[in-house]
Design a protein around this motif. Structure first.
Motif, short mmCIF file in Angstrom:
data_model
loop_
_atom_site.label_atom_id
_atom_site.label_comp_id
_atom_site.label_asym_id
_atom_site.label_seq_id
_atom_site.Cartn_x
_atom_site.Cartn_y
_atom_site.Cartn_z
N GLU A 100 3.31 0.25 -0.15
CA GLU A 100 3.79 0.80 -1.43
C GLU A 100 3.75 2.33 -1.41
OE1 GLU A 100 5.08 -0.80 -4.04
OE2 GLU A 100 4.86 -2.78 -3.13
N ALA A 101 2.66 2.87 -0.84
CA ALA A 101 2.53 4.33 -0.80
C ALA A 101 3.65 4.93 0.02
CB ALA A 101 1.16 4.72 -0.24
N ALA A 102 3.95 4.29 1.18
CA ALA A 102 5.03 4.82 2.03
C ALA A 102 6.36 4.72 1.30
CB ALA A 102 5.06 4.03 3.33
N ALA A 103 6.59 3.57 0.65
CA ALA A 103 7.87 3.36 -0.03
C ALA A 103 8.08 4.38 -1.15
CB ALA A 103 7.95 1.94 -0.59
N ARG A 104 6.98 4.83 -1.74
CA ARG A 104 7.09 5.77 -2.86
C ARG A 104 6.90 7.22 -2.43
NH1 ARG A 104 6.34 1.09 -4.72
NH2 ARG A 104 6.82 0.51 -6.88
N GLY A 105 6.87 7.44 -1.13
CA GLY A 105 6.78 8.81 -0.63
C GLY A 105 5.49 9.51 -1.02
N VAL A 106 4.38 8.75 -1.10
CA VAL A 106 3.09 9.37 -1.47
C VAL A 106 2.67 10.34 -0.36
CG1 VAL A 106 0.63 8.89 -1.82
CG2 VAL A 106 2.35 7.43 -2.88
N ARG A 107 2.31 11.56 -0.76
CA ARG A 107 1.87 12.53 0.23
C ARG A 107 0.40 12.27 0.59
NH1 ARG A 107 1.78 17.57 -2.21
NH2 ARG A 107 2.49 16.71 -4.17
N GLY A 108 -0.04 12.78 1.73
CA GLY A 108 -1.43 12.58 2.15
C GLY A 108 -1.59 11.20 2.74
N ARG A 109 -2.84 10.84 3.02
CA ARG A 109 -3.10 9.54 3.63
C ARG A 109 -3.81 8.63 2.62
NH1 ARG A 109 -3.26 12.92 7.83
NH2 ARG A 109 -5.36 13.74 7.59
#
Ligand SMILES: Cc1cc2nc3c(=O)[nH]c(=O)nc-3n(C[C@H](O)[C@H](O)[C@H](O)COP(=O)(O)OP(=O)(O)OC[C@H]3O[C@@H](n4cnc5c(N)ncnc54)[C@H](O)[C@@H]3O)c2cc1C
Length: 529
Positions: free
Chosen positions: A507-516
């Motif tokens: 989900e984080a990748a799909a939403r372009g979340v910055r950081g890890r």
């Protein structure tokens, strides 16, 4: 207002025929905290974040993470700085501390309250009330990440129109009767630590909304040593209640991580679980009777017998009811003698799976201490990064190196996979705790468990009080954090942890979340299935 508590107390004193008054410690004047203002919490708490106003995690002038104030001395016995924390959040989480996101400094402007005049007239002599915007804001939310985000950067769709402060059961009965008569919505409010968004007001609600703050109802009604029962008003706050019970040599044993702020009524209404549930049970195991004011009258059982075989136990409908069925005003709990001995401890395991297998084994053998929590490697590293500087930095660094050498080179534990279990033992005597330890050590040895000392156990236990302060610190640097709790069968623990992690990464990748994204799991156990 006349003190109607005496009436309540005498009703209890004459309740079970077999009980002599000498067995009962009647506490009509034992007030856990008197409230002199309409502020929901004392000492002052933040309006736009977690916890006490005087306690905040920040970067000091040297750029080192530090904790303000004087609270939590268990975690910070010497200096209140965490020299490793900043490096860790930069390296592991990829947080750029130059990229800040400070919270709103001013409170949002609230819409004027919608006032149902007939209702307000009806309650004018049964509870103090306030239309103050600060109080309305404080009572509009709980403590989920989403709610704190809204507090820091935005506003809520709806706010309670008024906050009322009943002082006794009769006040609540009068409030609820007036609400029914004049079509008003009441939301019970305990400590505001809700994590289910149940304190938020639905946008579609178009009646007058009343937040019923229970904190003035914070008395112990009675303690009966002979039956090991105590009756407490619903607004008593966890740590205050424990302190008051200590004076009578008894404990409830219910310690959720939020016990600095959460209340008896909130615990019952959310079916809460405490850190020492292995010894005392969850809230549903502790409640024997309660009083709940519902729109059609007060619900209570006629007798607080230990159990009954006739029909379902209707007390249970209040457990987890989240305030929708009525307002809980008093709860009768099982109590236990205050343990004579309490000790902290910790055990390292080579990896999470081994730790889980060991915890399962301990459970099956009945060798579980009062509190036992297993932290995965990420959480273990997080805990290490949070370690406070103890005394001389040079000495601390040398000791750290020696310990690390022993664990990694002699015992061959991999720092990237090892995990820690934190432990609290409680017992009637030194001997009792000694035999609990012996039973546990016998089993952990079979799983390469390595004793890691009382200090780590103590810090690990009290670190849980820090987590929500950490979340606010993260917000300052565009980092969001939330915890999810669930209960699964033993064979589902590892797959569940893996799938939650995977889902969050996806989900984080799909939403372009910055950081890890940083996902970590902790296991507390009770049941043997
Ligand atoms: C940092 C943190 C740590 C936490 N740790 C734990 C934990 O270890 N274990 C755990 O179980 N939970 C935990 N929680 C969740 C929360 O603390 C619990 O759900 C707690 O029981 C809520 O109590 P409260 O008094 O704050 O209730 P509130 O947040 O005020 O209310 C919660 C719900 O109960 C209702 N309610 C409150 N009082 C009454 C009443 N007298 N009668 C009827 N309904 C009422 C409210 O309407 C609402 O629906 C944690 C939360 C945070 C933020």
């Amino acid at each position: 207002m006349a003190d109607r508590r005496v009436g309540v107390l005498s009703a209890h004193l004459s309740a079970p025929a077999a009980t002599r008054s000498s067995d009962i410690v009647a506490c009509p004047t034992v007030s856990l905290k008197k409230f002199t203002t309409t502020r929901a919490r004392k000492p002052p708490t933040k309006w736009n974040g977690w916890g006490y106003e005087d306690t905040r995690l920040y970067l000091n002038q040297d750029g080192v993470a530090a904790l303000s104030g004087t609270r939590y001395p268990h975690i910070f016995p010497a200096r209140r700085i965490m020299p490793k924390f900043r490096g860790w959040v930069e390296d592991v989480l990829g947080i750029d501390i130059r990229n800040t996101s400070p919270a709103n400094r001013t409170k949002p402007e609230l819409p004027p309250p919608f006032v149902n005049k007939e209702f307000m007239d009806a309650i004018s002599d049964c509870a103090e009330s306030t239309f103050d915007d600060g109080a309305r804001l404080d009572h509009a939310h709980g403590a989920t990440c989403q709610e704190v985000f809204r507090l820091r950067y935005g506003s809520f769709d709806k706010y309670p129109d008024v906050v009322v402060f009943p002082s006794c059961h009769d006040d609540v009965e009068a409030l609820v009767a007036a609400a029914v008569k004049h079509d008003v919505c009441i939301i019970p409010f305990g400590g505001g630590t809700s994590v289910s968004a149940a304190l938020e007001i639905p946008e579609r609600e178009n009646r007058m909304v009343v937040s019923c703050d229970m904190k003035r109802m914070n008395h112990i009604c009675w303690i009966n040593h002979k039956t090991s029962l105590a009756c407490v008003e619903a607004g008593a706050v966890g740590i205050d209640l424990q302190e008051a019970l200590d004076a009578y040599g008894v404990t409830l044993g219910h310690e959720p991580d939020s016990s600095e702020f959460s209340t008896v009524g909130g615990w019952v209404a959310t079916r809460a679980s405490g850190m020492k549930k292995n010894a005392y049970g969850n809230i549903e195991d502790l409640v024997v009777n309660l009083k709940m004011v519902t729109p059609s009258g007060t619900f209570t059982k006629q007798a607080s017998a230990p159990r009954s075989s006739t029909g379902p136990d209707l007390t249970h409908i209040a457990l987890g009811s989240e305030g929708i069925l009525g307002i809980i005003t008093e709860v009768t709990f099982r109590i236990s003698p205050t343990p004579a001995v309490q000790e902290y401890d910790s055990v390292l395991f080579p990896d999470f799976e081994t730790g889980i297998a060991c915890m399962h084994h301990l459970t099956r053998e009945g060798a579980v201490p009062a509190a036992l929590r297993l932290q995965d490697n990420m959480q273990f590293q997080f805990g290490q990064a949070l370690s406070a500087e103890s005394g001389s930095p040079m000495r601390a660094s040398v000791i750290d190196k020696i310990k690390k050498y022993y664990v990694t080179q002699i015992k061959n534990f991999d720092p990237e996979s090892m995990v820690v279990a934190t432990i609290v033992y409680e017992g009637k005597s030194e001997q009792d705790v000694k035999s609990q330890k012996k039973a546990l050590e016998k089993i952990t040895a079979g799983y390469s468990g390595m004793h890691a000392g009382a200090e780590n156990g103590l810090k690990g236990y009290f670190l849980t009080y820090m987590i929500a302060y950490m979340r606010d610190f993260g917000f300052e640097f565009n980092f969001m954090a939330e915890s999810f709790e669930t209960s699964v069968a033993w064979d589902a623990v590892v797959p569940m942890c893996e799938s939650v992690k995977e889902r969050i990464f996806v989900e984080a990748a799909a939403r372009g979340v910055r950081g890890r994204p940083f996902v970590s799991c902790r296991l507390s156990q009770t049941y043997d299935t």
